[in-house]
Scaffold this active site. Structure first.
Site, PDB file in Angstrom:
ATOM      1  N   ASP A   1       0.810  -1.213   0.000  1.00  0.00           N
ATOM      2  CA  ASP A   1       0.000   0.000   0.000  1.00  0.00           C
ATOM      3  C   ASP A   1       0.841   1.260   0.000  1.00  0.00           C
ATOM      4  OD1 ASP A   1       0.765  -0.782   2.597  1.00  0.00           O
ATOM      5  OD2 ASP A   1      -0.871   0.322   3.542  1.00  0.00           O
TER       6      ASP A   1
ATOM      7  N   HIS B   1      -3.279   7.629   7.265  1.00  0.00           N
ATOM      8  CA  HIS B   1      -3.133   6.172   7.287  1.00  0.00           C
ATOM      9  C   HIS B   1      -4.217   5.528   8.161  1.00  0.00           C
ATOM     10  CE1 HIS B   1      -1.131   2.176   7.512  1.00  0.00           C
ATOM     11  NE2 HIS B   1      -0.704   2.530   6.304  1.00  0.00           N
TER      12      HIS B   1
END
Length: 301
Positions: free
Chosen positions: A64, A268
C-alpha cells in the site's frame, strides 16, 4: 510549502479511498512521497504535473506504499519523459521494479536511478542549494524510513531605503544579501543588520508512516513546522496497533506534543471506522493543532 494528500488510508484501495501517497511542493520542487496503487490517477485528479516530479521517496516495501510505482515509471516512459528520475527507498526496491520492467520489456527511455537505503540512523539522502532531505528511521514490521524535508535558510532581504541612503552600488547587493558588511569609499563600515532584514524563516515537514509508537524519533523531528504521522487506529484498538506496529491517533498526538511541532497532520486510517473525524477528536485531547488528512486534501503552509 504545499502538501497534497493523494491517498492516506491503510491497506487496500477502495472506490472512494486510496492508499498512501502525497506530494510536497517546497521551494519550487515537487517531491512524491510513497506511491500506493492508483497514485498516477490521483496525480491527474489533483492536476499535478507529472513532469515536475524528479524525486520519489518510498518509506517501505509494503504494497500500500509502493504498488503504484512501476505503473508511474511506465507512464513516464509513455509520455516520452527525458528528465532523470531518482527513487529513494529500502534495499530491494531496485530489484522489484527492474524485474517488472525487464519481464515486460519496458525499459525506460530516461535515466532511472535508485538510491537504496539500509542505514538504521538518520542520514542525508538528498540535498541541493535550497532543500535538504533526511531519513527518519521508523519502527515497523519491515525496514522503514520516514523523511524530513527542510528548507535551507535563504538570503537576507535588502532594506532598499538604507541601501539607497548610503548610495551603495547595485553590484554589492548580492554580497549584502549574503550577510556581509559593506565598507564605503570614505572608510565607514556599515553593518549588515542596518542594510537588511532577516530572511523568511525556513520551513520543515516530516513524513512518519508506517510506525509503531516510538519516542526515539523525537530528536529527528524536534520543533519542526509540520508533522504527518500515521494514526491507523483509535485508542480503543491500542492493543491491535501494538500487534501490527502501527499507532493510534492519541499516540500520534503524543509524539507531536513531545516533539513540540507546530502542526500535526493525521493519516493512514484503518477503514473500520465510520468517520475519520473521530481521529481528530481523539488527537485534540492531547495536542491542539491537528489537521485531518484526507484524499485530495491540500494544505498551504
Amino acid at each position: 510549502m504545499k502538501l497534497t494528500i493523494l491517498g492516506c488510508y491503510a491497506a487496500t484501495p477502495r472506490s472512494f479511498t486510496n492508499p498512501t501517497s502525497q506530494v510536497l511542493e517546497i521551494r519550487n520542487r515537487l517531491f512524491l512521497i510513497d506511491c500506493g496503487e492508483g497514485t498516477q490517477v490521483q496525480l491527474r485528479r489533483n492536476k499535478i504535473k507529472f513532469s515536475k516530479i524528479n524525486h520519489i521517496f518510498i518509506s517501505h516495501l509494503h504494497g500500500d506504499h509502493f504498488f503504484g510505482l512501476v505503473g508511474l515509471v511506465s507512464t513516464f516512459m509513455l509520455l516520452n519523459r527525458t528528465t532523470d528520475l531518482h527513487i529513494y527507498g529500502p534495499k530491494g526496491i531496485k530489484e522489484v521494479i527492474t524485474l517488472q520492467l525487464r519481464l515486460s520489456n519496458s525499459w525506460t527511455n530516461y535515466g532511472l536511478f535508485f538510491h537504496e537505503l539500509e542505514a538504521t540512523e538518520s542520514e542525508i539522502i538528498y540535498e541541493d542549494e535550497k532543500v535538504l532531505v533526511k531519513t527518519i528511521p521508523l519502527k515497523h514490521r519491515v525496514y522503514t524510513n520516514g523523511f524530513l524535508f527542510q528548507e535551507k535558510v535563504g538570503d537576507r532581504k535588502l532594506n532598499l531605503d538604507a541601501v539607497q541612503n548610503f548610495e551603495i552600488d547595485q553590484c554589492y547587493y548580492q554580497k549584502i544579501k549574503n550577510g556581509k558588511d559593506i565598507t564605503l569609499d570614505d572608510g565607514r563600515v556599515i553593518e549588515n543588520a542596518i542594510l537588511t532584514y532577516d530572511p523568511i524563516p525556513a520551513k520543515s515537514y516530516a513524513f512518519c508512516s508506517d510506525t509503531a509508537y516510538d519516542e526515539t524519533i523525537i530528536p529527528n523531528i524536534q520543533n519542526i513546522d509540520i508533522l504527518y504521522h500515521e494514526s491507523t487506529f483509535l485508542q480503543q484498538e491500542e492493543g491491535l496497533a501494538a500487534k501490527t506496529m502501527h499507532c493510534t491517533a492519541k499516540q500520534a498526538a503524543t509524539i507531536a506534543l513531545k516533539a513540540n511541532v507546530k502542526q500535526l497532520v493525521l493519516g493512514h486510517y484503518s477503514t473500520r471506522y465510520e468517520s475519520i473525524a473521530l481521529f481528530k477528536e481523539e488527537a485534540e485531547t492531547i495536542f491542539p493543532e491537528v489537521l485531518l488528512g484526507d484524499d485530495g486534501a491540500s494544505f498551504d503552509f
